[in-house]
Scaffold this motif. Structure first.
Motif, PDB file in Angstrom:
ATOM      1  N   GLN A   1      -2.629  -9.997   5.012  1.00 27.23           N
ATOM      2  CA  GLN A   1      -2.192  -9.901   6.405  1.00 27.23           C
ATOM      3  C   GLN A   1      -2.008  -8.446   6.826  1.00 27.23           C
ATOM      4  O   GLN A   1      -2.435  -8.041   7.906  1.00 27.23           O
ATOM      5  N   ILE A   2      -1.365  -7.660   5.963  1.00 19.78           N
ATOM      6  CA  ILE A   2      -1.140  -6.246   6.292  1.00 19.78           C
ATOM      7  C   ILE A   2      -2.463  -5.504   6.425  1.00 19.78           C
ATOM      8  O   ILE A   2      -2.628  -4.652   7.304  1.00 19.78           O
ATOM      9  N   ALA A   3      -3.425  -5.841   5.572  1.00 18.72           N
ATOM     10  CA  ALA A   3      -4.740  -5.194   5.642  1.00 18.72           C
ATOM     11  C   ALA A   3      -5.396  -5.425   7.000  1.00 18.72           C
ATOM     12  O   ALA A   3      -6.092  -4.546   7.529  1.00 18.72           O
ATOM     13  N   LEU A   4      -5.174  -6.591   7.582  1.00 17.33           N
ATOM     14  CA  LEU A   4      -5.792  -6.938   8.874  1.00 17.33           C
ATOM     15  C   LEU A   4      -5.029  -6.382  10.067  1.00 17.33           C
ATOM     16  O   LEU A   4      -5.578  -6.278  11.165  1.00 17.33           O
ATOM     17  N   ALA A   5      -3.755  -6.046   9.883  1.00 15.58           N
ATOM     18  CA  ALA A   5      -2.899  -5.634  11.000  1.00 15.58           C
ATOM     19  C   ALA A   5      -3.115  -4.166  11.355  1.00 15.58           C
ATOM     20  O   ALA A   5      -3.642  -3.374  10.570  1.00 15.58           O
ATOM     21  N   ASP A   6      -2.667  -3.804  12.586  1.00 13.31           N
ATOM     22  CA  ASP A   6      -2.724  -2.407  13.029  1.00 13.31           C
ATOM     23  C   ASP A   6      -1.504  -1.612  12.569  1.00 13.31           C
ATOM     24  O   ASP A   6      -1.551  -0.390  12.471  1.00 13.31           O
ATOM     25  N   GLY A   7      -0.411  -2.309  12.320  1.00 11.28           N
ATOM     26  CA  GLY A   7       0.806  -1.634  11.896  1.00 11.28           C
ATOM     27  C   GLY A   7       1.825  -2.643  11.395  1.00 11.28           C
ATOM     28  O   GLY A   7       1.652  -3.851  11.537  1.00 11.28           O
ATOM     29  N   VAL A   8       2.896  -2.127  10.785  1.00 15.95           N
ATOM     30  CA  VAL A   8       3.906  -3.001  10.190  1.00 15.95           C
ATOM     31  C   VAL A   8       5.303  -2.454  10.464  1.00 15.95           C
ATOM     32  O   VAL A   8       5.552  -1.256  10.294  1.00 15.95           O
ATOM     33  N   TRP A   9       6.193  -3.357  10.909  1.00 15.48           N
ATOM     34  CA  TRP A   9       7.627  -3.078  10.955  1.00 15.48           C
ATOM     35  C   TRP A   9       8.247  -3.746   9.739  1.00 15.48           C
ATOM     36  O   TRP A   9       8.223  -4.966   9.611  1.00 15.48           O
ATOM     37  N   LEU A  10       8.789  -2.968   8.814  1.00 12.54           N
ATOM     38  CA  LEU A  10       9.530  -3.516   7.687  1.00 12.54           C
ATOM     39  C   LEU A  10      11.014  -3.262   7.905  1.00 12.54           C
ATOM     40  O   LEU A  10      11.398  -2.292   8.565  1.00 12.54           O
ATOM     41  N   TYR A  11      11.839  -4.123   7.368  1.00 11.07           N
ATOM     42  CA  TYR A  11      13.273  -3.986   7.598  1.00 11.07           C
ATOM     43  C   TYR A  11      13.875  -2.793   6.876  1.00 11.07           C
ATOM     44  O   TYR A  11      14.756  -2.129   7.399  1.00 11.07           O
ATOM     45  N   MET A  12      13.366  -2.516   5.656  1.00 10.15           N
ATOM     46  CA  MET A  12      14.058  -1.565   4.807  1.00 10.15           C
ATOM     47  C   MET A  12      13.115  -0.528   4.207  1.00 10.15           C
ATOM     48  O   MET A  12      11.931  -0.785   3.997  1.00 10.15           O
ATOM     49  N   GLN A  13      13.684   0.626   3.870  1.00 16.19           N
ATOM     50  CA  GLN A  13      12.926   1.741   3.318  1.00 16.19           C
ATOM     51  C   GLN A  13      12.334   1.410   1.948  1.00 16.19           C
ATOM     52  O   GLN A  13      11.213   1.824   1.634  1.00 16.19           O
ATOM     53  N   LYS A  14      13.050   0.667   1.127  1.00 16.96           N
ATOM     54  CA  LYS A  14      12.579   0.370  -0.229  1.00 16.96           C
ATOM     55  C   LYS A  14      11.246  -0.373  -0.191  1.00 16.96           C
ATOM     56  O   LYS A  14      10.313  -0.048  -0.932  1.00 16.96           O
ATOM     57  N   GLU A  15      11.147  -1.375   0.654  1.00 17.48           N
ATOM     58  CA  GLU A  15       9.907  -2.141   0.747  1.00 17.48           C
ATOM     59  C   GLU A  15       8.806  -1.331   1.440  1.00 17.48           C
ATOM     60  O   GLU A  15       7.625  -1.490   1.121  1.00 17.48           O
ATOM     61  N   LEU A  16       9.191  -0.466   2.383  1.00 11.71           N
ATOM     62  CA  LEU A  16       8.212   0.420   3.014  1.00 11.71           C
ATOM     63  C   LEU A  16       7.527   1.297   1.961  1.00 11.71           C
ATOM     64  O   LEU A  16       6.297   1.452   1.962  1.00 11.71           O
ATOM     65  N   GLU A  17       8.309   1.869   1.068  1.00 10.51           N
ATOM     66  CA  GLU A  17       7.746   2.740   0.037  1.00 10.51           C
ATOM     67  C   GLU A  17       6.791   1.973  -0.870  1.00 10.51           C
ATOM     68  O   GLU A  17       5.749   2.509  -1.292  1.00 10.51           O
ATOM     69  N   GLN A  18       7.106   0.718  -1.145  1.00  5.60           N
ATOM     70  CA  GLN A  18       6.231  -0.102  -1.982  1.00  5.60           C
ATOM     71  C   GLN A  18       4.888  -0.342  -1.297  1.00  5.60           C
ATOM     72  O   GLN A  18       3.822  -0.177  -1.911  1.00  5.60           O
ATOM     73  N   TRP A  19       4.917  -0.719  -0.007  1.00 10.04           N
ATOM     74  CA  TRP A  19       3.670  -1.019   0.700  1.00 10.04           C
ATOM     75  C   TRP A  19       2.891   0.247   1.047  1.00 10.04           C
ATOM     76  O   TRP A  19       1.659   0.210   1.128  1.00 10.04           O
ATOM     77  N   LYS A  20       3.569   1.376   1.210  1.00  6.06           N
ATOM     78  CA  LYS A  20       2.878   2.637   1.493  1.00  6.06           C
ATOM     79  C   LYS A  20       2.011   3.074   0.309  1.00  6.06           C
ATOM     80  O   LYS A  20       1.003   3.755   0.495  1.00  6.06           O
ATOM     81  N   GLN A  21       2.414   2.698  -0.894  1.00  5.66           N
ATOM     82  CA  GLN A  21       1.594   3.026  -2.055  1.00  5.66           C
ATOM     83  C   GLN A  21       0.272   2.266  -2.030  1.00  5.66           C
ATOM     84  O   GLN A  21      -0.748   2.743  -2.530  1.00  5.66           O
ATOM     85  N   ILE A  22       0.291   1.074  -1.429  1.00  2.00           N
ATOM     86  CA  ILE A  22      -0.915   0.248  -1.357  1.00  2.00           C
ATOM     87  C   ILE A  22      -1.760   0.599  -0.139  1.00  2.00           C
ATOM     88  O   ILE A  22      -2.987   0.643  -0.201  1.00  2.00           O
ATOM     89  N   PHE A  23      -1.075   0.873   0.995  1.00  2.00           N
ATOM     90  CA  PHE A  23      -1.766   1.204   2.250  1.00  2.00           C
ATOM     91  C   PHE A  23      -1.260   2.550   2.785  1.00  2.00           C
ATOM     92  O   PHE A  23      -0.502   2.606   3.764  1.00  2.00           O
TER      93      PHE A  23
END
Length: 360
Positions: free
Chosen positions: A133-155
């Motif tokens: 889903q994230i790969a198809l999206a234009d952007g993402v709102w995540l609630y917390m910094q910890k999960e943002l850092e995890q997904w930033k490593q992938i995208f």
């Protein structure tokens, strides 16, 4: 400053703690409409105090956790951006993501980015469906910094932002000063113990670890430690057998709730800590809970807790009881001040709205 953005946001409902955030988005966007797929009646039955003004109900079908909602209201020409939920069981969201080349809407996905029930597994290996889903999206709102850092490593090139999840009225909570002293408030509510622990959450989830709450009540000196309980629910233990437990049930009077937080020294919730800890920290209470594990699940807001700074994370009930039994009140006061400063500096609703706007 108002932007020319025209957005439609999809949510299950808008509980009272989210209203200020959506109001700020409306002020900053040319158009900002919120669509909900749960009925207003069912939302109120969950115990949420909601204001339905300005909300739009979107027709939908729900079956075994899957959701199909009518996409056509969202495809109106008055919107250029759709903020949909980062949820793999939302079938229409997949449809809208896969047909962006037709409808030409920008799509932001909003969610935790991880399952709190499968957290330990997914922090090592993210869910492939969310990844798609994230790969198809234009952007993402995540609630917390910890999960943002995890997904930033992938995208690393994907537009993403951590909102820093917070709740309506948090600034007023930080600035609240009671008219009465702590001792006067204790006398008002008939509380005699020197140190007071407060629990404030609904007893609906099976993951609250109320067994650890009851165990702490049993083990701590009942003449020195008192417990204030706020909340109702089907999984609520029977506290009537404990002389040092002051059970207020569901409290809807803000003045009473603020006084109960003010007379307390520690916010104690053994498991499934979420937004309730933001409220407690805003009132200057350190958060005491248990380390996330397979047995003790925690929501994403758990990462706000910095052990020994604005709270404590315990491995065992023995460690918890031992620490609380010997804690100095000055140390509690310092951690409480740190908690309030953390909220004041990082968790205003204005900051949350500005983070959201930043990638629109």
């Amino acid at each position: 400053m108002k932007t020319n953005k025209r957005i439609a946001i999809l949510q299950p409902e808008v509980p009272h703690y989210r209203e200020e955030f959506f109001n700020l988005l409306r002020q900053q966007c040319e158009t900002s409409d919120v669509y909900v797929y749960n009925s207003f009646k069912s939302t109120k039955q969950q115990g949420f105090n909601i204001d339905t003004k300005g909300l739009k109900y979107i027709p939908n079908k729900q079956l075994k956790g899957f959701l199909f909602y009518n996409p056509f209201p969202l495809l109106s020409k008055k919107y250029d951006t759709l903020v949909l939920m980062l949820h793999f069981a939302h079938l229409t969201t997949w449809l809208l993501l896969l047909t962006k080349f037709i409808h030409r809407k920008k799509i932001i996905l909003w969610g935790q980015g991880i399952s709190v029930k499968r957290y330990l597994k997914e922090e090592k290996k993210p869910d492939w469906k969310l990844k798609a889903q994230i790969a198809l999206a234009d952007g993402v709102w995540l609630y917390m910094q910890k999960e943002l850092e995890q997904w930033k490593q992938i995208f690393p090139q994907k537009q993403m932002v951590a909102l820093n999840n917070t709740l309506t009225g948090v600034s007023e909570m930080c600035n609240y000063v009671p008219e009465l002293s702590k001792e006067e408030l204790k006398k008002k509510y008939g509380i005699t113990q020197e140190v007071v622990l407060i629990f404030c959450a609904r007893f609906e989830s099976n993951y609250r670890r109320t067994d650890l709450l009851v165990e702490a009540i049993k083990r701590l000196d009942k003449n020195r430690f008192g417990f204030v309980i706020i909340g109702q629910g089907k999984n609520k233990p029977d506290f009537f057998t404990f002389d040092n437990v002051y059970d207020f049930g569901a409290v809807y009077d803000t003045a009473i709730k603020r006084e109960l937080f003010s007379l307390s020294d520690i916010y104690f919730q053994p498991g499934w800590v979420g937004l309730s800890i933001v409220e407690a920290m805003a009132y200057g209470k350190p958060i005491f809970t248990f380390v996330r594990s397979e047995e003790t699940k925690q929501c994403v807001e758990y990462s706000y807790i910095q052990s020994e700074y604005n709270g404590m994370l315990f491995e065992t009930i023995e460690e918890c009881v031992g620490y609380i039994s010997h804690i100095e009140k000055e140390k509690l006061a310092d951690m409480g001040q740190n908690a309030r400063h953390f909220v004041n500096n990082n968790l205003s609703v204005e900051q949350m709205a500005n983070h959201a706007i930043s990638i629109l």
